[in-house]
Design an enzyme around this catalytic site. Structure first.
Site, mmCIF file in Angstrom:
data_model
loop_
_atom_site.group_PDB
_atom_site.id
_atom_site.type_symbol
_atom_site.label_atom_id
_atom_site.label_comp_id
_atom_site.label_asym_id
_atom_site.label_seq_id
_atom_site.Cartn_x
_atom_site.Cartn_y
_atom_site.Cartn_z
ATOM 1 N N GLN A 27 -39.453 42.121 22.038
ATOM 2 C CA GLN A 27 -39.951 42.591 23.327
ATOM 3 C C GLN A 27 -39.450 41.763 24.507
ATOM 4 O O GLN A 27 -39.513 42.218 25.645
ATOM 5 C CB GLN A 27 -41.484 42.621 23.299
ATOM 6 C CG GLN A 27 -42.011 43.636 22.291
ATOM 7 C CD GLN A 27 -43.522 43.662 22.215
ATOM 8 O OE1 GLN A 27 -44.111 42.980 21.385
ATOM 9 N NE2 GLN A 27 -44.169 44.431 23.053
ATOM 10 N N HIS A 121 -42.689 40.361 13.501
ATOM 11 C CA HIS A 121 -43.401 41.118 14.533
ATOM 12 C C HIS A 121 -42.731 42.482 14.682
ATOM 13 O O HIS A 121 -41.887 42.691 15.558
ATOM 14 C CB HIS A 121 -43.422 40.357 15.860
ATOM 15 C CG HIS A 121 -44.451 40.884 16.837
ATOM 16 N ND1 HIS A 121 -45.443 40.102 17.386
ATOM 17 C CD2 HIS A 121 -44.641 42.123 17.345
ATOM 18 C CE1 HIS A 121 -46.191 40.839 18.196
ATOM 19 N NE2 HIS A 121 -45.718 42.080 18.193
ATOM 20 N N ASN A 164 -47.255 40.264 11.976
ATOM 21 C CA ASN A 164 -48.048 40.762 13.083
ATOM 22 C C ASN A 164 -48.460 42.198 12.776
ATOM 23 O O ASN A 164 -47.603 43.062 12.520
ATOM 24 C CB ASN A 164 -47.217 40.767 14.374
ATOM 25 C CG ASN A 164 -48.013 41.317 15.549
ATOM 26 O OD1 ASN A 164 -48.878 40.634 16.081
ATOM 27 N ND2 ASN A 164 -47.736 42.561 15.953
ATOM 28 N N GLU A 165 -49.744 42.435 12.758
ATOM 29 C CA GLU A 165 -50.309 43.785 12.624
ATOM 30 C C GLU A 165 -49.636 44.632 11.545
ATOM 31 O O GLU A 165 -49.019 45.660 11.843
ATOM 32 C CB GLU A 165 -50.234 44.514 13.975
ATOM 33 C CG GLU A 165 -51.030 43.837 15.074
ATOM 34 C CD GLU A 165 -51.103 44.649 16.357
ATOM 35 O OE1 GLU A 165 -50.359 45.635 16.490
ATOM 36 O OE2 GLU A 165 -51.919 44.293 17.225
HETATM 37 C C1 BGC Z 1 -48.518 44.357 19.443
HETATM 38 C C2 BGC Z 1 -47.652 44.065 20.641
HETATM 39 C C3 BGC Z 1 -47.860 45.126 21.693
HETATM 40 C C4 BGC Z 1 -49.305 45.083 22.137
HETATM 41 C C5 BGC Z 1 -49.653 46.069 23.233
HETATM 42 C C6 BGC Z 1 -49.861 44.904 19.764
HETATM 43 O O1 BGC Z 1 -50.040 46.045 18.999
HETATM 44 O O2 BGC Z 1 -48.571 43.265 18.585
HETATM 45 O O3 BGC Z 1 -46.329 43.964 20.207
HETATM 46 O O4 BGC Z 1 -46.991 45.018 22.752
HETATM 47 O O5 BGC Z 1 -50.151 45.325 21.045
HETATM 48 O O6 BGC Z 1 -49.444 47.369 22.802
#
Ligand code: BGC
Length: 400
Positions: A27, A121, A164-165
C-alpha cells in the site's frame, strides 16, 4: 460495555503501552511488480478502479516515514516485509532485500521505535499464486522457506505478525472468484474460501513454531473484526455467520503470544444475514458506518474467546477527508479501549491505521492517513489528527 456506548476518560494507559501507526508494504512502497496484487491491478478487464503505481514511494522514503512517526511522539511502527521482493522466484532468496528490511528495523530501533513486523499483508509473490497460492496445503512449505529467511533479520524485533487478516484474505479470494469488487466489509463479502482458511491456519501454526525456534519475538496474527451484532432473534444466525468469517481464526490463535485485533465498524446480522448500515448512519469514505467503539467491542469479543492471550489493536482508523472526524473517531475509540482495559483485558498497544494516505486495495480515494501524501511529489504533510494523536501518545493517553 453496552454496545455503542461512548466513554471519555482522563486516566492514562499502562507504562510501556505501544502507541503506533500501521502500514503495509504494497500500500505504500510502490512498484511492487512481482506481487500477485500488482498483476490483478494491471490485467486486462481488472475489477480494480486504480493501480498502486508508485504508491507513497516508501520503498525509498521509509526514513522520512520513520522520522515522522518518531517526531509525532509515537513509540512504535508496524510495517510489513514484502515476500515477493524477498523471494522473487521459487527458492531464490534476495539478500539485498533482506538487508533493506533489516535497515528499516534498525531505523526503528535507532529512533527509539518498537518495530512490529508483519510477514504477510495480503500480497503473494506471483509465482506462489501461480502454484495455487493458499488453496494448496503443499504450498505451505514455500511460506515456511520465506519465514525462515525473514527470521534471519528479526533480531531485536519483539512483535511479529505472521499473517495480516487471514480471514479477509480468504474472503478476498472468494470475492475475486466471483469477479466482483464489493465493499471490503466482511458482512457484505462472500464467505471465506474454506481451503484458504484451513491452509492459512496451518501455515500460521508452522510459522509460529519456526519463529519460536529462531527468534525471541512474540508471535501472533491479526484478525479483521467486523463486530457482528445480532438483531433480536438472530443470535444463532449471527453465531453461525461469525464462525467461518472470524471466530475460527481467533480460535486458531490459542497458544499464540498475542493476537492483533483490527476493527473499523460493525455489521448487524438479521434473520437472513448481514444488514446494511442504518439509513441515518454517518458513513465514512469506504461506505462503512461511522462506529468509533468498533475496536473496543472487538477487543472485548476477542478477550471473551481467548481470555489468556494478550491483545494488541494492530489496526483501527477511519477513511475521511474531514480530519476533525478522524480525531473524534480516534479519541472515542481510545476512550472506549481504556474503559475495556479497566475490566482486566490485557491490551498491550494501539496502532492507528494508517500512517499515510495510501493505496486502499484498488483506489486512492479512501484516505485513512494521519499524514497526507502528495501523489506526484510524494511530499508528506502531517494532518492535525497526526499531531493530535502524537500528543496523546506522548502523554500516554493522559490528555484524552
Ligand atoms: C487491512 C488494510 C486496509 C484497512 C482499511 C484492513 O483490512 O489490513 O490493508 O487498508 O483494513 O481497509
Amino acid at each position: 460495555m453496552t454496545k455503542g456506548t461512548i466513554i471519555t476518560t482522563t486516566t492514562s494507559f499502562p507504562a510501556g503501552f505501544l502507541w503506533g501507526a500501521s502500514t503495509a508494504a504494497h500500500q505504500i512502497e510502490g512498484n511492487n511488480t512481482n506481487s500477485d496484487f500488482w498483476s490483478r491491478e494491471n490485467e486486462a478487464g481488472t475489477i480494480l478502479p486504480e493501480r498502486s503505481g508508485d504508491a507513497c514511494d516508501s520503498y525509498h522514503r521509509w526514513r522520512d516515514d520513520l522520522d515522522i512517526v518518531a517526531s509525532l511522539g509515537l513509540n512504535s511502527y508496524r510495517f510489513s516485509l514484502e515476500w515477493s521482493r524477498i523471494v522473487p522466484s521459487i527458492g531464490a532468496v534476495s539478500n539485498a532485500e533482506l538487508a533493506h528490511y533489516r535497515r528499516m528495523i534498525d531505523g526503528c530501533l535507532e529512533r527509539g521505535l518498537t518495530p512490529a513486523v508483519t510477514l504477510h499483508h495480503f500480497t503473494n509473490p506471483r509465482w506462489f499464486s501461480d502454484l495455487g497460492g493458499w488453496r494448496s496445503a503443499e504450498n505451505i512449505a514455500h511460506f515456511e522457506e520465506y519465514v525462515a529467511a525473514a527470521a534471519t533479520i528479526l533480531e531485536g524485533v519483539e512483535w511479529v505478525c505472521t499473517f495480516n487478516e487471514p480471514n479477509m484474505l480468504a474472503m478476498i479470494a472468494a470475492m475475486f472468484d466471483a469477479g466482483e469488487r464489493e465493499e471490503l466489509v466482511a458482512g457484505a463479502m462472500p464467505p471465506p474460501d474454506r481451503t484458504t482458511t484451513e491452509v492459512t491456519i496451518e501455515a500460521h501454526h508452522r510459522a509460529r513454531v519456526l519463529l519460536a525456534e529462531r527468534t525471541d519475538a512474540k508471535v501472533g496474527w491479526t484478525i479483521a473484526n467486523q463486530n457482528f451484532q445480532a438483531e433480536p432473534g438472530a443470535e444463532e444466525v449471527a453465531r453461525a455467520w461469525g464462525w467461518p468469517r472470524e471466530d475460527i481464526f481467533i480460535d486458531a490463535a490459542r497458544g499464540d503470544d498475542f493476537i492483533g485485533v483490527q476493527a473499523y465498524t460493525r455489521v448487524r446480522i438479521g434473520p437472513d444475514g448481514a444488514l446494511p448500515a442504518p439509513d441515518d448512519a454517518e458513513r465514512t469514505l469506504t461506505g462503512w458506518e461511522y462506529y468509533p467503539t468498533a475496536a473496543a467491542e472487538a477487543v472485548e469479543h476477542t478477550a471473551r474467546l481467548l481470555p489468556d492471550v494478550p491483545i494488541v489493536v494492530t489496526e483501527n482508523g477511519i477513511a475521511t477527508d474531514d480530519d476533525d472526524r478522524r480525531i473524534d473517531y480516534t479519541s472515542r475509540s481510545l476512550g472506549a479501549l481504556r474503559e475495556v482495559m479497566k475490566s482486566g483485558v490485557d491490551l498491550r498497544g494501539y496502532f492507528h491505521w494508517s500512517l499515510l494516505d495510501n493505496y486502499e486495495w484498488g483506489s486512492y480515494a479512501p484516505r485513512f492517513g494521519l499524514v497526507a501524501v502528495d501523489r506526484t511529489s510524494f511530499e508528506r504533510t502531517v494532518k492535525p489528527s497526526g499531531a493530535w494523536y502524537g500528543s496523546v501518545a506522548a502523554a500516554n493517553g493522559a490528555t484524552l
